[in-house]
Motif scaffolding. Structure first.
Motif, PDB file in Angstrom:
ATOM      1  N   VAL A  47      28.170  47.114 -20.978  1.00  0.00           N
ATOM      2  CA  VAL A  47      27.197  47.206 -19.894  1.00  0.00           C
ATOM      3  C   VAL A  47      26.531  48.577 -19.994  1.00  0.00           C
ATOM      4  CG1 VAL A  47      28.776  48.121 -18.126  1.00  0.00           C
ATOM      5  CG2 VAL A  47      26.790  46.785 -17.429  1.00  0.00           C
ATOM      6  N   GLY A  48      25.295  48.654 -19.571  1.00  0.00           N
ATOM      7  CA  GLY A  48      24.583  49.927 -19.555  1.00  0.00           C
ATOM      8  C   GLY A  48      23.941  50.143 -18.205  1.00  0.00           C
ATOM      9  N   THR A  49      23.898  51.401 -17.787  1.00  0.00           N
ATOM     10  CA  THR A  49      23.248  51.736 -16.526  1.00  0.00           C
ATOM     11  C   THR A  49      22.678  53.142 -16.623  1.00  0.00           C
ATOM     12  OG1 THR A  49      23.487  51.619 -14.117  1.00  0.00           O
ATOM     13  CG2 THR A  49      25.280  52.688 -15.335  1.00  0.00           C
ATOM     14  N   GLY A  50      21.801  53.464 -15.729  1.00  0.00           N
ATOM     15  CA  GLY A  50      21.154  54.769 -15.752  1.00  0.00           C
ATOM     16  C   GLY A  50      22.079  55.899 -15.342  1.00  0.00           C
ATOM     17  N   ASN A  51      21.793  57.070 -15.859  1.00  0.00           N
ATOM     18  CA  ASN A  51      22.591  58.255 -15.524  1.00  0.00           C
ATOM     19  C   ASN A  51      22.559  58.571 -14.030  1.00  0.00           C
ATOM     20  OD1 ASN A  51      19.755  59.201 -16.565  1.00  0.00           O
ATOM     21  ND2 ASN A  51      20.434  60.809 -15.171  1.00  0.00           N
ATOM     22  N   SER A  52      21.551  58.085 -13.326  1.00  0.00           N
ATOM     23  CA  SER A  52      21.407  58.359 -11.892  1.00  0.00           C
ATOM     24  C   SER A  52      22.012  57.260 -11.013  1.00  0.00           C
ATOM     25  CB  SER A  52      19.921  58.504 -11.557  1.00  0.00           C
ATOM     26  OG  SER A  52      19.214  57.338 -11.969  1.00  0.00           O
ATOM     27  N   SER A  53      22.534  56.215 -11.641  1.00  0.00           N
ATOM     28  CA  SER A  53      23.057  55.050 -10.912  1.00  0.00           C
ATOM     29  C   SER A  53      24.524  55.260 -10.550  1.00  0.00           C
ATOM     30  CB  SER A  53      22.883  53.785 -11.761  1.00  0.00           C
ATOM     31  OG  SER A  53      21.531  53.575 -12.059  1.00  0.00           O
ATOM     32  N   LEU A  54      24.775  56.133  -9.603  1.00  0.00           N
ATOM     33  CA  LEU A  54      26.137  56.545  -9.268  1.00  0.00           C
ATOM     34  C   LEU A  54      26.996  55.394  -8.743  1.00  0.00           C
ATOM     35  CD1 LEU A  54      25.309  60.006  -7.650  1.00  0.00           C
ATOM     36  CD2 LEU A  54      25.745  59.451 -10.059  1.00  0.00           C
ATOM     37  N   ALA A  55      26.452  54.552  -7.878  1.00  0.00           N
ATOM     38  CA  ALA A  55      27.223  53.429  -7.336  1.00  0.00           C
ATOM     39  C   ALA A  55      27.579  52.434  -8.439  1.00  0.00           C
ATOM     40  CB  ALA A  55      26.452  52.734  -6.217  1.00  0.00           C
ATOM     41  N   GLN A  56      26.634  52.191  -9.353  1.00  0.00           N
ATOM     42  CA  GLN A  56      26.891  51.259 -10.438  1.00  0.00           C
ATOM     43  C   GLN A  56      27.950  51.807 -11.393  1.00  0.00           C
ATOM     44  OE1 GLN A  56      24.025  52.165  -9.179  1.00  0.00           O
ATOM     45  NE2 GLN A  56      22.589  50.464  -9.060  1.00  0.00           N
ATOM     46  N   LEU A  57      27.872  53.091 -11.701  1.00  0.00           N
ATOM     47  CA  LEU A  57      28.885  53.709 -12.568  1.00  0.00           C
ATOM     48  C   LEU A  57      30.271  53.575 -11.947  1.00  0.00           C
ATOM     49  CD1 LEU A  57      26.924  56.871 -13.718  1.00  0.00           C
ATOM     50  CD2 LEU A  57      27.851  55.091 -15.227  1.00  0.00           C
ATOM     51  N   SER A  58      30.361  53.766 -10.647  1.00  0.00           N
ATOM     52  CA  SER A  58      31.635  53.609  -9.943  1.00  0.00           C
ATOM     53  C   SER A  58      32.115  52.161 -10.002  1.00  0.00           C
ATOM     54  CB  SER A  58      31.469  54.060  -8.492  1.00  0.00           C
ATOM     55  OG  SER A  58      32.640  53.825  -7.767  1.00  0.00           O
ATOM     56  N   LEU A  59      31.227  51.216  -9.712  1.00  0.00           N
ATOM     57  CA  LEU A  59      31.576  49.802  -9.737  1.00  0.00           C
ATOM     58  C   LEU A  59      32.111  49.387 -11.097  1.00  0.00           C
ATOM     59  CD1 LEU A  59      31.522  46.837  -8.671  1.00  0.00           C
ATOM     60  CD2 LEU A  59      29.149  46.744  -9.507  1.00  0.00           C
ATOM     61  N   TYR A  60      31.395  49.730 -12.154  1.00  0.00           N
ATOM     62  CA  TYR A  60      31.816  49.303 -13.490  1.00  0.00           C
ATOM     63  C   TYR A  60      33.184  49.864 -13.847  1.00  0.00           C
ATOM     64  CZ  TYR A  60      27.001  47.695 -13.922  1.00  0.00           C
ATOM     65  OH  TYR A  60      25.812  47.048 -13.722  1.00  0.00           O
TER      66      TYR A  60
END
Length: 128
Positions: free
Chosen positions: A76-89
């Motif tokens: 999975v990939g997400t933006g460096n600014s996507s803090l909630a998504q980074l936490s979720l993953y």
């Protein structure tokens, strides 16, 4: 992903999963398989249903499907600014893998989240 051209470039190659509640779509996720690489391409949940386990359920379903199709890992990939998504993953078993520097730099409109400009793609991998 606000880049509609980017989404359209892979949409027809994806398996699309919809989470419904009371006959309404409340969440969606896309699984992209190419050259034996399994990637959770997009996931979105309506704001009223966020933080209620919908995204985790979609991710769990996609992980199980990928494994049943022979995958040993899911990306999975997400933006460096996507803090909630980074936490979720990470809560869903993904670990940081690599950074695709300047991935979002040429988007038509700059993306800002959490007061941070989204420039790099953070890649994560979950072993299945």
């Amino acid at each position: 992903d606000p880049n509609e051209t980017s989404i359209n470039s892979y949409l027809t190659e994806c398996k699309i999963f919809i989470c419904q509640y009371n006959n309404a779509c409340i969440g969606i996720a896309l699984l992209h398989v190419k050259n034996q690489t399994f990637e959770l391409k997009n996931i979105a949940v309506l704001p009223d249903y966020q933080n209620k386990g919908v995204a985790k359920a979609l991710i769990s379903h996609i992980k199980a499907l990928a494994k049943s199709l022979g995958a040993d890992q899911l990306e999975v990939g997400t933006g460096n600014s996507s803090l909630a998504q980074l936490s979720l993953y990470q809560k869903c078993g993904f670990r940081l893998s690599r950074i695709d520097k300047d991935f979002f730099i040429n988007y038509h409109q700059p993306i800002y989240e959490n007061g941070i400009r989204c420039i790099d793609m953070i890649r994560l991998i979950a072993k299945l």
